[in-house]
Design a protein around this motif. Sequence first.
Motif, PDB file in Angstrom:
ATOM      1  N   GLN A  39       0.787  -1.263   0.039  1.00 16.09           N
ATOM      2  CA  GLN A  39       0.070   0.035   0.025  1.00 16.09           C
ATOM      3  C   GLN A  39       0.713   1.325   0.015  1.00 16.09           C
ATOM      4  O   GLN A  39       0.391   2.466  -0.694  1.00 16.09           O
ATOM      5  N   ALA A  40       2.065   1.081   0.519  1.00 17.04           N
ATOM      6  CA  ALA A  40       3.052   2.229   0.702  1.00 17.04           C
ATOM      7  C   ALA A  40       4.032   2.425  -0.701  1.00 17.04           C
ATOM      8  O   ALA A  40       4.993   3.134  -0.710  1.00 17.04           O
ATOM      9  N   GLY A  41       3.771   1.272  -1.409  1.00 15.44           N
ATOM     10  CA  GLY A  41       4.609   1.393  -2.688  1.00 15.44           C
ATOM     11  C   GLY A  41       6.003   0.667  -2.579  1.00 15.44           C
ATOM     12  O   GLY A  41       6.843   0.790  -3.405  1.00 15.44           O
ATOM     13  N   LEU A  42       5.688  -0.037  -1.599  1.00 15.11           N
ATOM     14  CA  LEU A  42       7.145  -0.698  -1.171  1.00 15.11           C
ATOM     15  C   LEU A  42       7.158  -2.383  -1.542  1.00 15.11           C
ATOM     16  O   LEU A  42       6.255  -2.884  -1.318  1.00 15.11           O
ATOM     17  N   ASP A  43       8.037  -2.781  -2.355  1.00 17.11           N
ATOM     18  CA  ASP A  43       8.051  -4.241  -2.496  1.00 17.11           C
ATOM     19  C   ASP A  43       9.015  -5.030  -1.607  1.00 17.11           C
ATOM     20  O   ASP A  43      10.351  -4.812  -1.631  1.00 17.11           O
ATOM     21  N   SER A  52      11.452 -10.945  10.663  1.00 19.67           N
ATOM     22  CA  SER A  52      11.392 -10.082  11.567  1.00 19.67           C
ATOM     23  C   SER A  52      10.379 -10.088  12.280  1.00 19.67           C
ATOM     24  O   SER A  52      10.305  -9.275  13.284  1.00 19.67           O
ATOM     25  N   VAL A  53       9.248 -11.007  12.101  1.00 15.89           N
ATOM     26  CA  VAL A  53       8.349 -11.075  13.036  1.00 15.89           C
ATOM     27  C   VAL A  53       8.582 -11.516  14.308  1.00 15.89           C
ATOM     28  O   VAL A  53       9.167 -12.415  14.481  1.00 15.89           O
ATOM     29  N   GLY A  54       8.068 -10.667  15.198  1.00 12.93           N
ATOM     30  CA  GLY A  54       8.252 -10.906  16.532  1.00 12.93           C
ATOM     31  C   GLY A  54       9.212  -9.855  17.131  1.00 12.93           C
ATOM     32  O   GLY A  54       9.055  -9.741  18.494  1.00 12.93           O
ATOM     33  N   ASP A  62      12.860  -1.107  10.602  1.00 13.47           N
ATOM     34  CA  ASP A  62      14.426  -0.583  10.659  1.00 13.47           C
ATOM     35  C   ASP A  62      15.080  -1.958  10.213  1.00 13.47           C
ATOM     36  O   ASP A  62      16.100  -1.785   9.442  1.00 13.47           O
ATOM     37  N   ASN A  63      14.562  -3.317  10.450  1.00 13.79           N
ATOM     38  CA  ASN A  63      15.388  -4.452   9.913  1.00 13.79           C
ATOM     39  C   ASN A  63      14.882  -4.441   8.624  1.00 13.79           C
ATOM     40  O   ASN A  63      16.031  -5.152   7.907  1.00 13.79           O
ATOM     41  N   VAL A  64      13.811  -4.255   7.991  1.00 16.44           N
ATOM     42  CA  VAL A  64      13.649  -4.830   6.483  1.00 16.44           C
ATOM     43  C   VAL A  64      13.783  -3.609   5.674  1.00 16.44           C
ATOM     44  O   VAL A  64      13.824  -3.601   4.395  1.00 16.44           O
ATOM     45  N   LEU A  65      13.789  -2.431   6.273  1.00 18.94           N
ATOM     46  CA  LEU A  65      14.028  -1.183   5.487  1.00 18.94           C
ATOM     47  C   LEU A  65      14.857  -0.236   5.953  1.00 18.94           C
ATOM     48  O   LEU A  65      14.718   0.777   6.459  1.00 18.94           O
ATOM     49  N   PRO A  66      16.095  -0.836   6.075  1.00 17.96           N
ATOM     50  CA  PRO A  66      17.296   0.433   6.710  1.00 17.96           C
ATOM     51  C   PRO A  66      17.376   1.583   5.543  1.00 17.96           C
ATOM     52  O   PRO A  66      17.117   1.405   4.239  1.00 17.96           O
ATOM     53  N   GLY A  67      17.673   2.635   6.041  1.00 13.98           N
ATOM     54  CA  GLY A  67      17.785   3.764   5.208  1.00 13.98           C
ATOM     55  C   GLY A  67      16.490   4.461   4.550  1.00 13.98           C
ATOM     56  O   GLY A  67      16.607   5.023   3.648  1.00 13.98           O
ATOM     57  N   ALA A  75       2.107   5.516   9.056  1.00 12.97           N
ATOM     58  CA  ALA A  75       0.913   4.908   8.134  1.00 12.97           C
ATOM     59  C   ALA A  75       0.870   3.490   7.805  1.00 12.97           C
ATOM     60  O   ALA A  75       0.083   2.646   7.641  1.00 12.97           O
ATOM     61  N   ILE A  76       2.184   3.123   7.650  1.00 15.24           N
ATOM     62  CA  ILE A  76       2.629   1.684   7.251  1.00 15.24           C
ATOM     63  C   ILE A  76       2.172   0.683   8.605  1.00 15.24           C
ATOM     64  O   ILE A  76       1.590  -0.185   8.321  1.00 15.24           O
ATOM     65  N   MET A  77       2.286   1.165   9.624  1.00 13.41           N
ATOM     66  CA  MET A  77       2.214   0.433  10.975  1.00 13.41           C
ATOM     67  C   MET A  77       0.769   0.450  11.047  1.00 13.41           C
ATOM     68  O   MET A  77       0.157  -0.566  11.499  1.00 13.41           O
ATOM     69  N   ALA A  78       0.076   1.605  10.885  1.00 14.96           N
ATOM     70  CA  ALA A  78      -1.334   1.694  10.965  1.00 14.96           C
ATOM     71  C   ALA A  78      -2.163   0.416   9.985  1.00 14.96           C
ATOM     72  O   ALA A  78      -3.109  -0.222  10.072  1.00 14.96           O
ATOM     73  N   ALA A  79      -1.558   0.404   8.793  1.00 16.95           N
ATOM     74  CA  ALA A  79      -1.923  -0.304   7.709  1.00 16.95           C
ATOM     75  C   ALA A  79      -1.863  -1.831   7.923  1.00 16.95           C
ATOM     76  O   ALA A  79      -2.801  -2.428   7.700  1.00 16.95           O
TER      77      ALA A  79
END
Length: 233
Positions: A39-43, A52-54, A62-67, A75-79
């Motif tokens: 939904q945020a346009g990220l693959d 990273s679940v847990g 931070d773990n899957v999208l550094p930088g 918005a991503i966490m709410a989604a």
Amino acid sequence: MQNTRPGGRRNRGVLFDVDGTLIDSAYLHTIAWWQAFRQAGLDVPMASIHRSVGMGGANLLDNVLPGRDRSEDQAIMAAHGAVFSTFWPGLRAFDGARDLLAQCCESGLAVALASSARERDLDVLRSTLRADSFIHASTSANDAKESKPAPDILEAALRAVELHAADVVYVGDSVWDVYAAARLDIPTIGLTCGGTSAAELSEAGAVEIYSGPRELLENLRDSAIGKLARRPL
């Protein structure tokens, strides 16, 4: 933090992770995060997400999208939360989960759910477990400043049951559970039912590993939990 205290105060206890440990939800969280990223346009590959679940939401990002551009984080966490809520009706406890909590409680141990789930998710998870009469306390994301692998949630659970780290064993399904408990020198029993391999859990430091709640229950007497119990298992 919820405190129900069935049977009064106990002087030893077991802390349980919930998602992926007692409830079969680890892959549902993976899908929910994947859809939130889309939904945020990220693959982001599902395999990366699952590993990273847990963690809590901020640490997972931070773990899957550094930088990344952090302006989209909320918005991503709410989604993710919105998508995961659509799975609530299909949530199921793992075989033996309720019986495991019951046996721990009936053997004289305090039982705490050391979860970093959102409070409304935790209410649904507890309803799915149908084990409130065996649970002395539970934590949610509101009870910790930092999420796993930080030990904040475990510290909150210890406070809730008025126990010290030396008095408990932790049960979890991810390496992040093991790492968090190790920060407090709490031994962790690892369960592979959340999708993390026995090899990964062992390498992270789990003292024992079982396939899920049922296998742990069947071996409870000889487990690290059995060594804590005041009454025979």
